[in-house]
Scaffold this motif. Sequence first.
Motif, mmCIF file in Angstrom:
data_model
loop_
_atom_site.group_PDB
_atom_site.id
_atom_site.type_symbol
_atom_site.label_atom_id
_atom_site.label_comp_id
_atom_site.label_asym_id
_atom_site.label_seq_id
_atom_site.Cartn_x
_atom_site.Cartn_y
_atom_site.Cartn_z
ATOM 1 N N TYR A 135 -6.493 2.496 -2.319
ATOM 2 C CA TYR A 135 -5.358 1.808 -1.691
ATOM 3 C C TYR A 135 -4.083 2.030 -2.497
ATOM 4 O O TYR A 135 -3.026 2.333 -1.939
ATOM 5 C CB TYR A 135 -5.639 0.311 -1.573
ATOM 6 C CG TYR A 135 -4.482 -0.447 -0.967
ATOM 7 C CD1 TYR A 135 -4.405 -0.637 0.411
ATOM 8 C CD2 TYR A 135 -3.443 -0.945 -1.760
ATOM 9 C CE1 TYR A 135 -3.323 -1.301 0.970
ATOM 10 C CE2 TYR A 135 -2.360 -1.603 -1.197
ATOM 11 C CZ TYR A 135 -2.313 -1.780 0.168
ATOM 12 O OH TYR A 135 -1.237 -2.429 0.719
ATOM 13 N N ASN A 136 -4.172 1.868 -3.798
ATOM 14 C CA ASN A 136 -2.990 2.058 -4.642
ATOM 15 C C ASN A 136 -2.556 3.519 -4.689
ATOM 16 O O ASN A 136 -1.362 3.824 -4.600
ATOM 17 C CB ASN A 136 -3.273 1.531 -6.054
ATOM 18 C CG ASN A 136 -3.209 0.019 -6.153
ATOM 19 O OD1 ASN A 136 -2.171 -0.560 -6.420
ATOM 20 N ND2 ASN A 136 -4.343 -0.639 -5.931
ATOM 21 N N GLU A 193 4.454 -14.511 0.641
ATOM 22 C CA GLU A 193 5.217 -13.281 0.831
ATOM 23 C C GLU A 193 6.707 -13.478 0.582
ATOM 24 O O GLU A 193 7.377 -12.616 -0.003
ATOM 25 C CB GLU A 193 4.989 -12.744 2.245
ATOM 26 C CG GLU A 193 3.585 -12.218 2.484
ATOM 27 C CD GLU A 193 3.438 -11.565 3.842
ATOM 28 O OE1 GLU A 193 4.463 -11.419 4.549
ATOM 29 O OE2 GLU A 193 2.307 -11.200 4.201
ATOM 30 N N LEU A 231 5.998 -3.586 0.167
ATOM 31 C CA LEU A 231 6.088 -2.286 0.830
ATOM 32 C C LEU A 231 6.398 -2.391 2.317
ATOM 33 O O LEU A 231 6.699 -1.390 2.958
ATOM 34 C CB LEU A 231 4.786 -1.522 0.625
ATOM 35 C CG LEU A 231 4.396 -1.265 -0.838
ATOM 36 C CD1 LEU A 231 3.049 -0.567 -0.924
ATOM 37 C CD2 LEU A 231 5.473 -0.453 -1.549
ATOM 38 N N ALA A 232 6.329 -3.621 2.873
ATOM 39 C CA ALA A 232 6.680 -3.802 4.285
ATOM 40 C C ALA A 232 8.135 -3.431 4.543
ATOM 41 O O ALA A 232 8.508 -3.068 5.661
ATOM 42 C CB ALA A 232 6.425 -5.249 4.704
ATOM 43 N N ASP A 264 1.645 -5.256 -0.029
ATOM 44 C CA ASP A 264 2.241 -5.044 1.291
ATOM 45 C C ASP A 264 3.469 -5.926 1.519
ATOM 46 O O ASP A 264 4.343 -5.569 2.304
ATOM 47 C CB ASP A 264 1.207 -5.321 2.386
ATOM 48 C CG ASP A 264 0.192 -4.196 2.510
ATOM 49 O OD1 ASP A 264 0.476 -3.085 2.020
ATOM 50 O OD2 ASP A 264 -0.886 -4.427 3.092
ATOM 51 N N LYS A 290 9.338 1.268 -4.735
ATOM 52 C CA LYS A 290 7.909 1.066 -4.955
ATOM 53 C C LYS A 290 7.605 0.832 -6.431
ATOM 54 O O LYS A 290 8.209 1.460 -7.309
ATOM 55 C CB LYS A 290 7.118 2.292 -4.491
ATOM 56 C CG LYS A 290 7.074 2.484 -2.995
ATOM 57 C CD LYS A 290 6.186 3.677 -2.646
ATOM 58 C CE LYS A 290 6.101 3.879 -1.143
ATOM 59 N NZ LYS A 290 5.213 5.020 -0.796
ATOM 60 N N ARG A 319 -0.488 4.907 -1.951
ATOM 61 C CA ARG A 319 0.911 4.465 -2.013
ATOM 62 C C ARG A 319 1.606 4.954 -3.277
ATOM 63 O O ARG A 319 2.661 4.463 -3.651
ATOM 64 C CB ARG A 319 0.956 2.937 -1.905
ATOM 65 C CG ARG A 319 0.614 2.466 -0.506
ATOM 66 C CD ARG A 319 0.033 1.077 -0.485
ATOM 67 N NE ARG A 319 -0.266 0.664 0.892
ATOM 68 C CZ ARG A 319 -1.348 1.078 1.577
ATOM 69 N NH1 ARG A 319 -2.223 1.891 0.999
ATOM 70 N NH2 ARG A 319 -1.543 0.689 2.821
ATOM 71 N N PRO A 332 -3.964 -5.861 -2.462
ATOM 72 C CA PRO A 332 -3.353 -5.016 -1.423
ATOM 73 C C PRO A 332 -2.385 -5.774 -0.522
ATOM 74 O O PRO A 332 -1.297 -5.279 -0.223
ATOM 75 C CB PRO A 332 -4.574 -4.508 -0.645
ATOM 76 C CG PRO A 332 -5.655 -4.420 -1.674
ATOM 77 C CD PRO A 332 -5.421 -5.624 -2.554
ATOM 78 N N SER A 333 -2.759 -6.972 -0.087
ATOM 79 C CA SER A 333 -1.869 -7.722 0.807
ATOM 80 C C SER A 333 -0.595 -8.150 0.095
ATOM 81 O O SER A 333 0.484 -8.224 0.709
ATOM 82 C CB SER A 333 -2.592 -8.951 1.370
ATOM 83 O OG SER A 333 -2.967 -9.843 0.335
#
Length: 222
Positions: free
Chosen positions: A137-138, A73, A110-111, A107, A117, A141, A103-104
């Motif tokens: 999921y996409n 991350e 996007l956190a 994130d 974005k 967002r 997805p993770s």
Amino acid sequence: LSLVSLCFQAIKASGIPRDELYICGTVLSNRANGEQAAYQKSKQGCLENMAAMAAGNIDKLDMIMLDYPGPNEESIRGQWRAFEEMLSKDKTVDDLAVSNFSPSQLDAILANPDAIKPTVNQLPFSLTYHPEGILEYNAKRNILVQSWSPLSRVLPRYGKTLESIGKKYGKSSAQVGLRWIVQNGASFTTQSKSKNHFQEDLDVFDFVLTDDEMTQLTKLAA
């Protein structure tokens, strides 16, 4: 000159107006580990893109794509910081995109509530690879999934099934495979040395697969 620079010299020589072109650059910095190292490597990639574009007198990209996420991350945040600067500070690109982000990994970007974005997440989405929930999921967002290499693994495996469905519409097996992607709410990118193949790939918006056909195709890789 690099091959990319030569390509943009050719674009300049072609006389095609800039507003008729959509130009996307890419940056590969996924091996840089740590926020600062990933930032520096990604920043270098952004600058290299613009240097190559300069050969064609192009001073702004329509989109820049982060080709792969970093190893963690922290690294992803560094990669994305360089991209955000390219858009908000340098103003040399209109949109930011990612490729091969789970997805993770999305994130990790996007956190941060203030993060810009990505507009596109390019994935190997196709009849052979469509994890449950990935489009939703996409989309939730406001990120569009774009399929890369959408046919290379599909046609050898399912070509006969696609061809059978295509006969009903006067379409090729490739067009049916691409139509399945579009009808699921994703987009696609293809490459070819043939102008006719490019035209065929675009000719997928004048027919609609039935619900039964969509279900049949989706189940092929189940």
